[in-house]
Design a protein around this motif. Structure first.
Motif, PDB file in Angstrom:
ATOM      1  N   GLY A 108     -35.069  26.681   7.942  1.00  0.00           N
ATOM      2  CA  GLY A 108     -36.039  25.769   8.527  1.00  0.00           C
ATOM      3  C   GLY A 108     -35.438  24.391   8.690  1.00  0.00           C
ATOM      4  O   GLY A 108     -34.402  24.057   8.096  1.00  0.00           O
ATOM      5  N   THR A 110     -36.696  20.089   9.721  1.00  0.00           N
ATOM      6  CA  THR A 110     -37.521  19.034  10.295  1.00  0.00           C
ATOM      7  C   THR A 110     -36.595  17.889  10.702  1.00  0.00           C
ATOM      8  O   THR A 110     -35.550  17.661  10.086  1.00  0.00           O
ATOM      9  N   ASN A 115     -41.394  19.263  12.873  1.00  0.00           N
ATOM     10  CA  ASN A 115     -40.944  20.617  12.573  1.00  0.00           C
ATOM     11  C   ASN A 115     -40.101  21.184  13.712  1.00  0.00           C
ATOM     12  O   ASN A 115     -40.128  20.693  14.848  1.00  0.00           O
ATOM     13  N   SER A 116     -39.367  22.268  13.413  1.00  0.00           N
ATOM     14  CA  SER A 116     -38.455  22.844  14.408  1.00  0.00           C
ATOM     15  C   SER A 116     -39.181  23.332  15.654  1.00  0.00           C
ATOM     16  O   SER A 116     -38.596  23.346  16.744  1.00  0.00           O
ATOM     17  N   ASN A 681     -43.387  18.199   4.593  1.00  0.00           N
ATOM     18  CA  ASN A 681     -41.975  18.460   4.900  1.00  0.00           C
ATOM     19  C   ASN A 681     -41.270  17.222   5.459  1.00  0.00           C
ATOM     20  O   ASN A 681     -40.398  17.337   6.323  1.00  0.00           O
ATOM     21  N   SER A 762     -44.364  25.235   5.612  1.00  0.00           N
ATOM     22  CA  SER A 762     -45.239  24.918   6.733  1.00  0.00           C
ATOM     23  C   SER A 762     -45.488  23.419   6.800  1.00  0.00           C
ATOM     24  O   SER A 762     -45.462  22.727   5.771  1.00  0.00           O
ATOM     25  N   THR A 763     -45.742  22.929   8.010  1.00  0.00           N
ATOM     26  CA  THR A 763     -46.089  21.520   8.198  1.00  0.00           C
ATOM     27  C   THR A 763     -47.549  21.343   8.604  1.00  0.00           C
ATOM     28  O   THR A 763     -47.963  20.226   8.914  1.00  0.00           O
TER      29      THR A 763
END
Length: 798
Positions: A108, A110, A115-116, A681, A762-763
């Motif tokens: 993952g 950020t 986020n991605s 995140n 998770s964001t």
């Protein structure tokens, strides 16, 4: 189950100790290529490769905006199984984490708190974000041995970047060109957990009067998981062919193929982590079926609290083909054209479902009232465990066309981008044996059928996403290039045509929706050279992310259904996310030292997430408010001094949620005070330090990354503590021997102290714990850090 690591390698303790005292954490500078070709008869020649231009983690930049680049000099020092996210982990704006040390299982990322799936991703200019939900899968795209650079534009995408889902910047991968000299390169990696990777690449060398070059490579990698049973198995082929008439006219084509089957690594909740320990993972065995009894209603349930590891898998294969071409039409006019094709097929998650024998879908009525005897006991009274997961098939052609006109002190770029992504998403069901096997891990052969002969599906959708973008940019150079100004605009547009054929999850007749989303996104950037070595830059840009395709399949929330007719009667749409991002920075770039300092501010609106909708009193994918992101990023590095090279980075990030959320405790509406909280995140502080020492054919480096605490929800009611992790790398290039050229041995040790830490997965979790009677909006889960992992790689050219 706790998986014990037993090293298959013996690292020299004496060699490590001798150099470790002289090393702090850091990233690597490589030295200029030197080659002793006049070897005496009977003596082997020594070849040392690399470049004095930085250590590969930082290069000179000239763009009038924030940008960071890593090069092949850095990538060749990393573990060959690594993925794109691992390669970027030292950059100050990047908060990346991986599911294991090898990189084969993915990870993952950020970027400045985004986020991605809010960040555009390209490889050789081809967009690789999922066309439906914009997710990125970094382990799939290219072998690291064939990657020559990765870059990040932190504040915005470039004006011609083919994106409709990027509010938080862009990262890109560029593959290596074919070599001009014929060569075979073979590499073999071994590591703990039975990890191994074999890689072979053949370069044709220059042909057809030096105009044509090509390469093809193949690799196989596999590894056990670091906890629990299962592993990763990956096969990959890369092909590249260049035809260069001259520097103004060329075609550079690539085909990248990947096929992988991975068992998932379990991401626990905080309560599971406390109750079961750090190495808690999927179950070793399948629970099995109940003994069928005719005339008796038997109910099987999904395996809980964790599923059988053999059913928690991610089989996927994809092809990315592109041809980057450029042609000179006149002395002042060039055309650049990049057609591409992206194909992907596979599934993910856990392949288990409890299916009622009397709950099969009838598209004529929209009801789930058809019956199938799943366990063969002669009745249809039971609920039976079957294999089922989300299957996706994507066919995605596209093209980017640009005209570049140069005159006096202007370079004007204008063009269009187009793509059409056909995204078929199903959830087929297959019978499970008593030991947890099914006929096909890809869920294609042996599908369970409805009475009408159609495959039963947990979902059955097709999304056709047609995207367009016009763009234009004028790059103005003034005062002998002392001043550079970029003025640009892009106009992304996407139309989503969505068809839901009906499934075994919902009671609704088949339906269709068509929605369009578009924005006008201006960009402005300027760079001023104070001296030959010093420059300041500033930029501002607007960005946009369209809603994902799955909102059209959210029956009962986004899609409101008439209870009598079972037809959709309304659709609760979601607005595109938008952001305004600005950068102000300073760069110093001389022959010995490089440094950059960038301050940034982002005004982010219409964040998309699943949240409680007060109007419908249901959990709905909607816009949940605004955020402010601001911070400071610092990078510095030097070219080697007496063999020593250093790189350091520091990122400071402040995020602030601007809006409160709401939930219901029974029938009572309760305010969730998320306003003023930090974004998930998004660590406030992140630092990296790298130190390398190189002496002739020998090099060694140590790296350290320190990350502050991160919240796991918008309410900030769960937190992942901060951590510092250390890595150690080194290598030795042996003398050439006969036909063996540049034999090289490298080793990599990740997480040297076996630090245990976690990253939120998770964001968009609103509240991870119950708040004043409002249940958690979603379960907060965590990616656990893998313990110390060592590997070694032998490389040789022929």
């Amino acid at each position: 189950m706790q998986s014990k690591q037993s090293p298959v390698l013996r690292l020299s303790v004496i060699a490590v100790a001798a150099h470790l005292t002289a090393l702090a954490a850091g990233a690597a500078f490589a030295q200029e290529t030197t080659e002793q070709t006049a070897a005496k008869p009977g003596k082997a020649e020594v070849v040392i490769t690399g470049k004095k231009l930085g250590m590969g983690l930082m290069v000179t930049e000239d763009a009038p905006k924030a940008r960071s680049t890593i090069t092949a000099e850095e990538l060749e020092k990393q573990r060959p199984t690594g993925n794109a996210y691992q390669a970027l982990e030292m950059l100050p704006a990047v908060n990346s984490y991986n599911y294991d040390a090898t990189g084969l299982f993915g990870g993952g990322l950020t970027l400045r708190g985004f986020n991605s799936d809010q960040i555009g991703a390209t490889i050789n200019g081809v967009p690789v974000n999922d066309s439906g939900n914009f997710a990125v899968y970094p382990q799939e795209y290219v072998d690291q041995e064939n990657t020559c650079s990765e870059f990040v534009t932190q504040g915005s995408t470039d004006v011609d970047s083919p994106q409709v889902g990027a509010t938080g910047g862009n990262f890109g991968i560029t593959t290596c060109a074919p070599e001009k000299t014929r060569r075979v390169r073979a590499m073999q990696t071994f590591g703990q957990l039975n990890m191994r990777k074999s890689f072979v690449r053949y370069d044709t060398g220059a042909m057809l009067d030096g105009k044509f070059t090509a390469f093809i490579s193949g690799s196989h990698a596999e590894s056990d998981k670091w906890k629990g049973k299962g592993g990763a198995d990956r096969n990959h082929i890369d092909f590249g062919a260049n035809y260069d008439w001259d520097r103004f006219n060329y075609i550079h084509a690539t085909i990248l193929y990947n096929k992988a089957v991975n068992n998932n690594i379990y991401n626990p909740t905080l309560s599971e982590l406390k109750a079961n320990g750090y190495y808690f993972d999927y179950a070793d065995t399948f629970k099995g079926h109940l003994t069928p009894v005719k005339g008796t209603a038997q109910t099987e349930t999904t395996q809980s609290p964790v599923a059988y590891y053999g059913l928690s898998v991610n089989p996927f294969k994809n092809i990315i083909a592109s041809a980057v071409s450029k042609f000179r039409l006149s002395e002042n006019l060039d055309v650049a054209f990049t057609p591409y094709m992206w194909y992907g097929f596979g599934n993910g998650g856990t392949q288990q479902r409890a299916q009622s024998e009397k709950g099969f879908y009838n598209p004529a009525t929209g009801k789930r009232d058809q019956t199938v005897d799943l366990n063969g006991d002669g009745d249809t009274l039971d609920t039976v465990l079957v294999a089922s997961a989300s299957v996706t098939r994507t066919v995605r052609p596209g093209a980017n066309l640009a005209f570049i006109y140069t005159t006096d002190n202007h370079e004007i770029k204008t063009g269009v981008w187009w793509e059409r992504a056909r995204h078929e998403q199903t959830g087929p069901m297959l019978a499970l044996t008593n030991d947890g096997n099914r006929a096909d891990i890809w869920l294609q052969d042996g599908q369970i059928l409805r009475p009408d002969g159609h495959p039963a599906n947990a979902r059955d959708w097709i999304s056709i996403s047609t995207a367009y973008q016009a763009f234009a940019q004028d790059t103005i150079s003034l005062m002998d290039d002392k001043v550079k100004i970029n003025i640009g605009v892009r106009t992304p547009y996407i139309k989503r045509d969505f068809t839901n054929f009906g499934d075994e999850n919902n009671t609704v007749k088949p339906f269709q929706f068509s929605k369009t989303y578009n924005e006008v996104l201006p960009q402005l950037g300027a760079r001023y050279r104070v001296t030959n070595d010093d420059q300041i830059f500033a930029s501002v840009a607007k960005n946009m992310k369209a809603p994902p395709n799955f909102i059209f399949g959210n029956v009962g929330s986004n899609v409101v259904v008439d209870a009598t007719t079972l037809n959709p009667v309304s659709f609760k749409d979601t607005q595109p996310e938008t952001s305004w991002s600005g950068d102000l920075g300073y760069r110093h770039q001389d022959s010995k030292f490089i440094a950059s300092v960038t301050a940034f501010y982002t005004d982010f609106k219409n964040k998309q997430a699943s949240s409680f909708d007060p109007e419908t009193a249901k959990n709905t994918y909607l816009n949940i408010g605004a955020e402010k992101h601001s911070g400071l990023e610092v990078e510095l590095g030097n070219t080697p001094i007496n063999g020593w090279a250093f790189y350091g980075s520091l990122g400071l990030l402040k995020t602030e949620l601007k809006d409160n959320q709401y939930g219901f405790a029974g029938t009572t509406r309760v305010l969730l005070p998320t306003a003023g909280k930090d974004a998930p995140n998004a660590p406030r502080r992140k630092a990296g330090l790298s130190v390398e020492y190189q002496d002739g054919p020998f090099w060694m480096r140590a790296k350290a990354r320190a990350t502050s605490k991160q919240y796991a929800s918008l309410l900030n009611d769960e937190v992942a503590p901060g951590y510092t992790v250390f890595d150690l790398d080194g290598g030795y290039t042996f003398p050439n021997f006969g036909g063996l050229k540049r034999p090289k041995l490298t080793f990599n040790v990740s997480n040297l102290t076996s630090k245990q830490f976690r990253n939120p997965s998770s964001t968009t979790v609103i509240n991870a714990q119950s708040y004043q009677g409002v249940a958690a909006s979603s379960v907060a889960r965590y990616y656990m850090a893998a313990p110390r992992f060592a590997s070694a790689t032998l490389s040789v050219d022929f």
